[in-house]
Design a protein around this motif. Structure first.
Motif, PDB file in Angstrom:
ATOM      1  N   GLU A  58       0.839  -1.205   0.000  1.00 42.72           N
ATOM      2  CA  GLU A  58       0.000   0.000   0.000  1.00 42.72           C
ATOM      3  C   GLU A  58       0.875   1.256   0.000  1.00 42.72           C
ATOM      4  N   TRP A  59       1.947   1.222   0.803  1.00 47.19           N
ATOM      5  CA  TRP A  59       2.838   2.388   0.861  1.00 47.19           C
ATOM      6  C   TRP A  59       3.533   2.608  -0.487  1.00 47.19           C
ATOM      7  N   ILE A  60       3.980   1.513  -1.102  1.00 46.78           N
ATOM      8  CA  ILE A  60       4.642   1.638  -2.405  1.00 46.78           C
ATOM      9  C   ILE A  60       3.683   2.206  -3.443  1.00 46.78           C
ATOM     10  N   ASP A  61       2.444   1.698  -3.461  1.00 40.41           N
ATOM     11  CA  ASP A  61       1.461   2.203  -4.424  1.00 40.41           C
ATOM     12  C   ASP A  61       1.188   3.689  -4.210  1.00 40.41           C
ATOM     13  N   ASP A  62       1.183   4.112  -2.946  1.00 37.29           N
ATOM     14  CA  ASP A  62       0.916   5.525  -2.653  1.00 37.29           C
ATOM     15  C   ASP A  62       2.095   6.423  -3.011  1.00 37.29           C
ATOM     16  N   HIS A  63       3.328   5.882  -3.009  1.00 37.55           N
ATOM     17  CA  HIS A  63       4.527   6.702  -3.232  1.00 37.55           C
ATOM     18  C   HIS A  63       5.274   6.305  -4.504  1.00 37.55           C
ATOM     19  N   ARG A  64       4.563   5.625  -5.416  1.00 43.33           N
ATOM     20  CA  ARG A  64       5.216   5.167  -6.636  1.00 43.33           C
ATOM     21  C   ARG A  64       5.747   6.313  -7.480  1.00 43.33           C
ATOM     22  N   ASN A  65       5.102   7.463  -7.417  1.00 43.44           N
ATOM     23  CA  ASN A  65       5.465   8.589  -8.269  1.00 43.44           C
ATOM     24  C   ASN A  65       6.169   9.718  -7.530  1.00 43.44           C
ATOM     25  N   ASP A  66       6.566   9.489  -6.271  1.00 44.23           N
ATOM     26  CA  ASP A  66       7.337  10.521  -5.583  1.00 44.23           C
ATOM     27  C   ASP A  66       8.576   9.968  -4.878  1.00 44.23           C
ATOM     28  N   ASN A  67       8.708   8.629  -4.790  1.00 41.65           N
ATOM     29  CA  ASN A  67       9.907   8.043  -4.208  1.00 41.65           C
ATOM     30  C   ASN A  67      11.030   8.049  -5.248  1.00 41.65           C
ATOM     31  N   PRO A  68      12.248   8.486  -4.891  1.00 40.48           N
ATOM     32  CA  PRO A  68      13.348   8.579  -5.881  1.00 40.48           C
ATOM     33  C   PRO A  68      13.659   7.254  -6.577  1.00 40.48           C
ATOM     34  N   LEU A  69      13.589   6.124  -5.835  1.00 44.78           N
ATOM     35  CA  LEU A  69      13.892   4.835  -6.447  1.00 44.78           C
ATOM     36  C   LEU A  69      12.942   4.544  -7.597  1.00 44.78           C
ATOM     37  N   PHE A  70      11.671   4.851  -7.405  1.00 43.88           N
ATOM     38  CA  PHE A  70      10.684   4.615  -8.463  1.00 43.88           C
ATOM     39  C   PHE A  70      10.726   5.731  -9.503  1.00 43.88           C
ATOM     40  N   LEU A  71      10.853   6.963  -9.009  1.00 40.37           N
ATOM     41  CA  LEU A  71      10.742   8.118  -9.899  1.00 40.37           C
ATOM     42  C   LEU A  71      11.868   8.167 -10.920  1.00 40.37           C
ATOM     43  N   TYR A  72      13.082   7.796 -10.499  1.00 34.44           N
ATOM     44  CA  TYR A  72      14.241   7.963 -11.379  1.00 34.44           C
ATOM     45  C   TYR A  72      14.841   6.641 -11.884  1.00 34.44           C
ATOM     46  N   PHE A  73      14.281   5.527 -11.455  1.00 34.08           N
ATOM     47  CA  PHE A  73      14.876   4.257 -11.895  1.00 34.08           C
ATOM     48  C   PHE A  73      13.810   3.245 -12.333  1.00 34.08           C
ATOM     49  N   LEU A  74      13.032   2.713 -11.380  1.00 38.85           N
ATOM     50  CA  LEU A  74      12.104   1.628 -11.686  1.00 38.85           C
ATOM     51  C   LEU A  74      11.023   2.057 -12.665  1.00 38.85           C
ATOM     52  N   ASN A  75      10.498   3.271 -12.505  1.00 39.06           N
ATOM     53  CA  ASN A  75       9.452   3.730 -13.430  1.00 39.06           C
ATOM     54  C   ASN A  75       9.977   3.851 -14.854  1.00 39.06           C
ATOM     55  N   TYR A  76      11.249   4.253 -15.001  1.00 36.97           N
ATOM     56  CA  TYR A  76      11.826   4.368 -16.346  1.00 36.97           C
ATOM     57  C   TYR A  76      11.993   2.993 -16.985  1.00 36.97           C
ATOM     58  N   ILE A  77      12.362   1.984 -16.167  1.00 38.06           N
ATOM     59  CA  ILE A  77      12.449   0.623 -16.701  1.00 38.06           C
ATOM     60  C   ILE A  77      11.076   0.156 -17.174  1.00 38.06           C
ATOM     61  N   ARG A  78      10.061   0.414 -16.341  1.00 34.85           N
ATOM     62  CA  ARG A  78       8.702  -0.003 -16.705  1.00 34.85           C
ATOM     63  C   ARG A  78       8.238   0.713 -17.966  1.00 34.85           C
ATOM     64  N   LEU A  79       8.528   2.003 -18.073  1.00 33.83           N
ATOM     65  CA  LEU A  79       8.112   2.765 -19.258  1.00 33.83           C
ATOM     66  C   LEU A  79       8.851   2.281 -20.503  1.00 33.83           C
ATOM     67  N   PHE A  80      10.150   1.963 -20.364  1.00 30.09           N
ATOM     68  CA  PHE A  80      10.916   1.493 -21.526  1.00 30.09           C
ATOM     69  C   PHE A  80      10.393   0.147 -22.017  1.00 30.09           C
ATOM     70  N   VAL A  81      10.166  -0.781 -21.075  1.00 26.16           N
ATOM     71  CA  VAL A  81       9.655  -2.103 -21.467  1.00 26.16           C
ATOM     72  C   VAL A  81       8.258  -1.964 -22.058  1.00 26.16           C
ATOM     73  N   GLY A  82       7.440  -1.084 -21.477  1.00 30.00           N
ATOM     74  CA  GLY A  82       6.105  -0.853 -22.022  1.00 30.00           C
ATOM     75  C   GLY A  82       6.161  -0.270 -23.429  1.00 30.00           C
ATOM     76  N   TRP A  83       7.100   0.664 -23.654  1.00 34.78           N
ATOM     77  CA  TRP A  83       7.262   1.240 -24.996  1.00 34.78           C
ATOM     78  C   TRP A  83       7.713   0.176 -25.993  1.00 34.78           C
ATOM     79  N   LEU A  84       8.647  -0.679 -25.561  1.00 36.20           N
ATOM     80  CA  LEU A  84       9.141  -1.732 -26.448  1.00 36.20           C
ATOM     81  C   LEU A  84       8.024  -2.714 -26.798  1.00 36.20           C
ATOM     82  N   TYR A  85       7.217  -3.072 -25.806  1.00 31.03           N
ATOM     83  CA  TYR A  85       6.088  -3.964 -26.078  1.00 31.03           C
ATOM     84  C   TYR A  85       5.094  -3.308 -27.028  1.00 31.03           C
ATOM     85  N   GLY A  86       4.810  -2.034 -26.802  1.00 28.95           N
ATOM     86  CA  GLY A  86       3.898  -1.317 -27.691  1.00 28.95           C
ATOM     87  C   GLY A  86       4.417  -1.261 -29.119  1.00 28.95           C
TER      88      GLY A  86
END
Length: 638
Positions: A58-86
Motif C-alpha cells: 500500500e505504501w509503495i502504491d501511494d509513493h510510486r510517483n514521488d519516491n526517488p527509487l521509483f521516480l528515477y529508476f524503476l518507473n523508467y524501466i517499466r516505461l521502456f519495457v512498455g514502450w518496447l512492447y507497444g
C-alpha cells in the motif's frame, strides 16, 4: 598345538551398517508419539508478517510517483519495457494476418526448408481459425520483447562467464536459485515494484527465461577449442578480434540452442504472467481454470502448443544448419515470394482474422469432458481416492501433526545422511526461515504433495527410461512423444488433469507427473546407455542374466544420471504443484493465487512465494549433494 583367536574391543563392538540409521529412526518415532500435536505452527491468515507486507505494498502504491527509487529508476524501466512492447505490438498489428503469415512462413522456410515454412503458414493460420488471433499476436509481442531483453542481457553475461572462471563461480549460485524458483514466485515482487500489466509481465518473463541464455552461452564459449584460441593469439589477433572471429563463430550452434531454450521458457512464463494482467493467451487459460471449463482453455492451450512447436522447430533448424551452408536459389525465391505476397495483401485483406473463418468448439469440448467424467468416473475416482487415502492423507497428517522442531531435526538427519553437512545446514536454515515466515502448515501440505508427485514421477521415469535404454525400437517410438511433451508450456498439462479429475489435490499431482516425467525418462535413458559397452560385455560373459545386468551393473553405474533425474523431477514437480494451486492443490500455491486476486491477502501470497523458493532450495541442495557424494559402496571401501 592349539591356537587362540584374539578379539579386539573394536571387533566385538562393530555394528551392522543399518544399526545407526535404524536407531535414529526409532528415536524419531518415539519423539513423534510423545510430542504429537504440539508446536505445530497452524496457519494464520492475519499473521503480522503478512499484514506488514500488505502495508508495504500500500505504501509503495501511494509513493510510486514521488519516491526517488521509483521516480528515477524503476518507473523508467517499466516505461521502456512498455514502450518496447507497444512497438512490437504495433508492428504486428500493422502487418495484420496476411503480413504475419507471409513473413513468418518465409523466415521458417529460410531456416529449415519448405516443410517448416508451410508448417509455419498453417500454424499461424490456426491462431485465427481458433478465434484467438488478437490474443496470439499479443502473446507473440510479449514473447518477442522478453526474449530480446533476455538475450541482450544473457548473451554478454554468458560470454563473460565462459571466458572467466571467477565470473562463472559468482554467477552460478544465482542462476541455480533463479532456476529453482517456481514461476509463481517471480510475480509478487515484480507486481510490487513494477505494478501490473504488460511491462511487469515482460520483465517477469525475462527474469524467468534468462538463466538458460546465460548458462548455455557460457558452456558454448568455454568449450571452444583452446588450440583455435591459441592460434588466433599467435597470429596477433586482439582479444576483441578473437572473440568475434573465433569464439562466437565456433560457439554458434550451441548458442542457437540457448536462444531456443530462452524462447521455450518465455512461452511457458507468459501464460502465468497473466496473473499480473499481462495480455495474451494466458487470459483465456486462466478464465477457463477459474470456471473449471476445459472448453475455454483448450483452444488457447492448442494455440500455445502450436506457437511453441513452430518456434522450437525453426530455432532447432538454425542450430543444426552448418555455418557455411548456402541456401538454394529455389528456397530463396520461394521464401521471397511468400513474404512479398503476405505484405502485398495487407491493404487488400482485413488485418484482423475474419470472424466467419473461425471455429468454436467450446460447447463440444465441455460436453466431451462431462461424458468422460461420467464414463470414467469409477476409474478416476478409484485412482484419486486410493492415492489420497494411501499416500497423501497419512503423509500430510504425519507432517502437520509433528512438532516443527522434530520435522526440522528429521530433515537435518536425512540431508546429512544423503548429502553431507553443507546440504544439512542449508535444509535446517530453510526450514527455520519457513517457520519464522508463518507458513509452516501450508509448507508441510505442499511438501506432502511434492513428495507423492516425485515418488510417482521417479517410478514412471525409471520404468520408461529403462525400457527405452534396453529397446531401441521402443526408444524411437517414445522420443517424439517426449520431444512434444517438453515443448509444451506447463499450463497445458492442467487440461487433461482437470478433464479427468476435476479440481482436487490429485489433479495437481497428475499434472505435475506428466509435466516432470519427460526429462526424468531422458536422463535415465541416457545414463543407462552411457554405461561402457565393455562393462556390459564383461558382465554378460560372466553369466549375468538380463535382470542381474540391470540391477548389478547398469543402474549402479548410472547413479549420477539417476540422481540428476531425481533433482530435475523435484524441481519441476515443485513448480507444477504450485501452479496446481489454480486447480485445487491448496497450500502455498493457493496462497500465492489468492495473494494476486485479493488485494488484502497480497502479503500472504508474497510470503508463500518466498516459502516456496526456500522449499525448492532445500530439496535441490539435498539431491545435488547426493549426486556429488560417492556411493555408499565406495565410501565403505575407502
Amino acid at each position: 598345538m592349539s591356537s587362540t583367536v584374539v578379539t579386539t574391543p573394536s571387533s566385538r563392538l562393530k555394528l551392522p551398517r543399518w544399526a545407526l540409521p535404524a536407531g535414529v529412526a526409532v528415536l524419531f518415532v518415539v519423539a513423534y508419539l510423545v510430542f504429537r500435536g504440539t508446536a505445530t505452527l497452524p496457519h494464520d491468515k492475519e499473521a503480522p508478517q503478512f499484514l506488514a507486507v500488505t502495508d508495504l505494498r500500500e505504501w509503495i502504491d501511494d509513493h510510486r510517483n514521488d519516491n526517488p527509487l521509483f521516480l528515477y529508476f524503476l518507473n523508467y524501466i517499466r516505461l521502456f519495457v512498455g514502450w518496447l512492447y507497444g512497438l512490437f505490438q504495433s508492428v504486428l498489428y500493422a502487418l495484420g494476418w496476411p503480413g504475419i503469415t507471409g513473413v513468418m512462413g518465409a523466415l521458417a522456410w529460410l531456416a529449415g526448408g519448405w516443410r517448416i515454412g508451410l508448417a509455419a503458414v498453417a500454424g499461424v493460420s490456426a491462431f485465427g481459425f481458433l478465434g484467438l488471433w488478437q490474443s496470439s499476436v499479443d502473446t507473440l509481442a510479449l514473447v518477442a520483447v522478453s526474449v530480446l531483453l533476455s538475450l541482450a542481457i544473457g548473451i554478454p553475461l554468458g560470454v563473460w562467464a565462459g571466458l572467466s572462471g571467477r565470473v562463472r563461480r559468482v554467477i552460478t549460485p544465482v542462476l541455480d536459485v533463479m532456476q529453482i524458483m517456481p514461476t509463481f514466485a517471480y510475480l509478487a515482487p515484480l507486481a510490487l515494484f513494477f505494478h501490473i500489466g504488460a511491462p511487469a509481465g515482460a520483465i517477469a518473463t525475462m527474469i524467468y527465461s534468462i538463466p538458460p541464455a546465460i548458462r548455455i552461452t557460457a558452456l558454448a564459449i568455454s568449450e571452444v577449442s583452446p588450440t583455435a584460441v591459441e592460434a588466433s593469439g599467435s597470429l596477433g589477433a586482439t582479444g576483441r578480434q578473437t572473440l568475434f572471429k573465433v569464439y562466437l563463430p565456433l560457439a554458434r550452434s550451441t548458442m542457437a540452442l540457448a536462444v531456443n531454450q530462452t524462447i521455450m521458457m518465455a512461452l511457458s512464463m507468459v501464460v502465468i504472467a497473466n496473473l499480473i494482467s499481462a495480455p495474451g493467451l494466458g487470459g483465456d487459460i486462466i478464465r477457463g481454470l477459474s470456471r473449471a471449463q476445459v472448453g475455454i482453455m483448450l483452444p488457447a492451450g492448442v494455440a500455445i502448443v502450436i506457437m511453441a512447436v513452430l518456434l522450437d522447430r525453426t530455432m532447432m533448424a538454425i542450430a543444426h544448419r552448418e555455418p557455411h551452408t548456402k541456401l538454394s536459389p529455389v528456397d530463396l525465391v520461394a521464401a521471397g515470394v511468400l513474404a512479398v505476397a503476405g505484405v502485398a495483401l495487407i491493404p487488400v485483406l482485413p488485418r484482423t482474422w475474419p470472424d466467419g473463418l473461425t471455429v468454436n468448439f467450446v460447447a463440444e469440448v465441455n460436453d466431451a469432458v462431462r461424458w468422460a467424467e461420467t464414463s470414467w468416473y469409477g476409474v478416476t475416482t478409484f485412482i484419486k481416492d486410493l492415492t489420497t487415502g494411501v499416500l497423501l492423507n497419512p503423509l500430510e497428517t504425519l507432517l502437520t501433526s509433528s512438532p516443527w522442531w522434530l520435522v526440522a531435526l528429521a530433515m537435518l538427519a536425512v540431508a546429512w545422511r544423503v548429502s553431507g553437512v553443507g546440504a544439512a545446514l542449508t535444509a535446517l536454515v530453510c526450514l527455520l526461515a519457513i517457520a519464522l515466515l508463518g507458513v509452516w502448515e501450508h509448507t508441510m501440505q505442499t511438501l506432502t504433495t511434492v513428495v507423492v508427485a516425485v515418488f510417482v514421477t521417479l517410478v514412471a521415469g525409471l520404468l520408461l527410461g529403462v525400457a527405452a535404454a534396453r529397446s531401441p525400437r521402443y526408444s524411437a517410438v517414445q522420443r517424439p512423444i517426449l520431444d512434444a511433451a517438453q515443448t509444451m508450456p506447463a499450463f497445458v498439462y492442467l487440461l487433461p488433469a482437470l478433464a479427468l479429475f476435476e479440481t482436487t489435490r490429485f489433479t495437481a499431482i497428475f499434472a505435475s507427473v506428466i509435466y516432470a516425467v519427460p526429462p526424468v525418462v531422458r536422463l535415465v535413458e541416457d545414463g543407462i546407455k552411457g554405461v561402457p559397452a565393455t562393462v556390459v560385455e564383461a558382465a554378460t560373459s560372466a553369466g549375468s542374466t538380463s535382470g542381474q545386468l540391470l540391477w548389478k551393473v547398469q543402474l549402479p553405474m548410472a547413479r549420477r544420471a539417476i540422481l540428476l533425474a531425481a533433482n530435475q523431477g523435484i524441481v519441476m514437480t515443485l513448480a507444477m504443484v504450485v501452479v496446481g494451486g489454480l486447480v485445487g492443490a491448496g497450500a502455498l500455491g493457493y496462497d500465492v493465487v489468492v495473494g494476486f486476486s485479493q488485494r488484502p491477502d497480497f502479503g500472504m501470497g508474497f510470503v508463500a512465494g518466498i516459502a516456496t523458493v526456500l522449499l525448492g532450495v532445500m530439496l535441490d541442495r539435498i539431491t545435488q549433494g547426493a549426486d556429488r557424494r560417492p556411493s555408499p559402496r565406495k565410501r565403505k571401501s575407502t
